[in-house]
Write an enzyme that holds these catalytic residues in place. Structure first.
Site, PDB file in Angstrom:
ATOM      1  CE  LYS A 114      10.879  19.360  34.882  1.00 52.16           C
ATOM      2  NZ  LYS A 114      10.083  20.135  35.090  1.00 52.16           N
ATOM      3  NE  ARG A 159      10.690  23.810  30.058  1.00 52.65           N
ATOM      4  CZ  ARG A 159      11.526  23.737  31.037  1.00 52.65           C
ATOM      5  NH1 ARG A 159      12.665  23.172  31.096  1.00 52.65           N
ATOM      6  NH2 ARG A 159      10.800  24.354  32.027  1.00 52.65           N
ATOM      7  NE  ARG A 205      12.748  28.991  38.689  1.00 52.70           N
ATOM      8  CZ  ARG A 205      12.477  27.890  38.334  1.00 52.70           C
ATOM      9  NH1 ARG A 205      13.096  26.892  38.706  1.00 52.70           N
ATOM     10  NH2 ARG A 205      11.920  28.195  36.860  1.00 52.70           N
ATOM     11  NE  ARG A 243       8.218  28.413  34.791  1.00 53.41           N
ATOM     12  CZ  ARG A 243       8.298  28.078  36.009  1.00 53.41           C
ATOM     13  NH1 ARG A 243       7.980  28.842  37.160  1.00 53.41           N
ATOM     14  NH2 ARG A 243       9.127  27.101  36.390  1.00 53.41           N
ATOM     15  NE  ARG A 278       9.858  26.391  42.065  1.00 51.36           N
ATOM     16  CZ  ARG A 278      10.252  25.566  40.892  1.00 51.36           C
ATOM     17  NH1 ARG A 278      10.338  24.299  40.929  1.00 51.36           N
ATOM     18  NH2 ARG A 278      10.146  26.199  39.739  1.00 51.36           N
TER      19      ARG A 278
HETATM   20  P1  AMP Z   1      13.232  25.394  34.580  1.00 53.56           P
HETATM   21  O1  AMP Z   1      14.037  25.859  35.689  1.00 53.56           O
HETATM   22  O2  AMP Z   1      13.514  24.045  33.981  1.00 53.56           O
HETATM   23  O3  AMP Z   1      11.671  25.588  34.971  1.00 53.56           O
HETATM   24  O4  AMP Z   1      13.358  26.540  33.461  1.00 53.56           O
HETATM   25  C1  AMP Z   1      13.120  27.680  33.599  1.00 53.56           C
HETATM   26  C2  AMP Z   1      12.993  28.579  32.231  1.00 53.56           C
HETATM   27  O5  AMP Z   1      14.265  28.373  31.438  1.00 53.56           O
HETATM   28  C3  AMP Z   1      11.818  28.120  31.328  1.00 53.56           C
HETATM   29  O6  AMP Z   1      10.659  28.592  31.610  1.00 53.56           O
HETATM   30  C4  AMP Z   1      12.462  28.294  29.996  1.00 53.56           C
HETATM   31  O7  AMP Z   1      12.368  29.716  29.893  1.00 53.56           O
HETATM   32  C5  AMP Z   1      13.794  28.128  29.875  1.00 53.56           C
HETATM   33  N1  AMP Z   1      14.258  26.770  29.661  1.00 53.56           N
HETATM   34  C6  AMP Z   1      14.830  25.742  30.729  1.00 53.56           C
HETATM   35  N2  AMP Z   1      14.985  24.557  29.882  1.00 53.56           N
HETATM   36  C7  AMP Z   1      14.662  24.744  28.505  1.00 53.56           C
HETATM   37  C8  AMP Z   1      14.316  24.112  27.481  1.00 53.56           C
HETATM   38  N3  AMP Z   1      14.798  22.793  27.534  1.00 53.56           N
HETATM   39  N4  AMP Z   1      13.971  24.523  26.173  1.00 53.56           N
HETATM   40  C9  AMP Z   1      13.734  26.202  26.196  1.00 53.56           C
HETATM   41  N5  AMP Z   1      13.713  26.927  27.350  1.00 53.56           N
HETATM   42  C10 AMP Z   1      14.225  26.242  28.361  1.00 53.56           C
END
Ligand code: AMP
Length: 225
Positions: free
Chosen positions: A13, A88, A159, A170, A126
């Protein structure tokens, strides 16, 4: 138009959103990036979100909705924006719908679909640029070789939440809380499925194709009104 990139962690994404944002000249709003920056800067938001992110859980809806509403309310989002990692949950999706209805913004949801086995492999290889957020995958993209970002030369990092035990959490969270959004957007008639298990340029072509076909439809619709 609001373009939502929906999909599991590791679906690509962020990479697709960044390219589209440069091409369409509209902001890329990544809730993950905003939260990581808050964590780095030890802001109030960062302190509240830290434990959730480390365990691979979702940050509470109210916190996320509040900063998303503030971000989308800024001037640069008036002509459209690309959402990556948001919504989400159904609650977040309903909140976003209310913002879009209020602002008369049309929605296009691009669901990047990738099998779990492929995601697990991708996430373990990654690497991310801590400065610009670009993603490199050692098995897919040789531009990360030498361990430095090819755009800003910062040393690449992995990360913390890409560690295997956090990835499995996740993915479970994705299936339980986020996957139901596929149905939600299908019912709203805004969902387009994209096969994400292909080379990155092919996925990008499919993504742009879907945006173009929706934009053409919107123009035709406006012409009829
Ligand atoms: P991402 O980089 O999108 O994978 O997000 C990393 C982490 O940030 C996720 O595993 C969540 O802990 C938190 N996070 C990101 N976006 C959201 C969202 N829309 N709602 C809740 N937690 C989020």
């Amino acid at each position: 138009m609001a373009i939502i990139l929906l999909g599991p962690p590791g679906a690509g994404k962020g990479t697709q959103a960044r390219r589209m944002s440069e091409f369409l000249k509209c902001p890329h709003v990544s809730t993950g990036d905003i939260l990581r920056e808050a964590l780095r800067n030890e802001t109030e938001l960062g302190k509240k979100a830290k434990a959730f992110m480390e365990f691979g859980s979702l940050v509470p809806d109210d916190l996320v909705n509040a900063f998303v509403a503030e971000r989308l309310g800024r001037k640069d989002c008036r002509r459209g924006f690309i959402l990556d990692g948001y919504p989400r949950t159904i609650f977040q999706a309903e909140f976003l719908q209310s913002l879009c209805a209020r602002d008369n913004t049309s929605v296009l949801t691009l669901g990047i679909e990738v099998r779990d086995a492929v995601l697990i492999k991708r996430l373990s290889s990654r690497w991310m640029c801590p400065r610009c957020g670009r993603i490199f995958n050692t098995s897919l993209d040789s531009s990360g070789t030498g361990g430095r970002c090819n755009a800003c030369d910062a040393a690449l990092v992995q990360r913390k939440d890409d560690a295997p035990e956090v990835v499995s959490e996740r993915l479970q969270v994705y299936h339980a809380a986020t996957k139901p959004l596929v149905r939600y957007y299908q019912e709203l008639g805004t969902y387009v499925a994209i096969d994400g298990d292909r080379p990155v340029n092919e996925v990008y072509d499919a993504v742009l194709g879907a945006v173009k076909s929706r934009t053409d439809k919107n123009y035709a619709q406006r012409g009829r009104n």
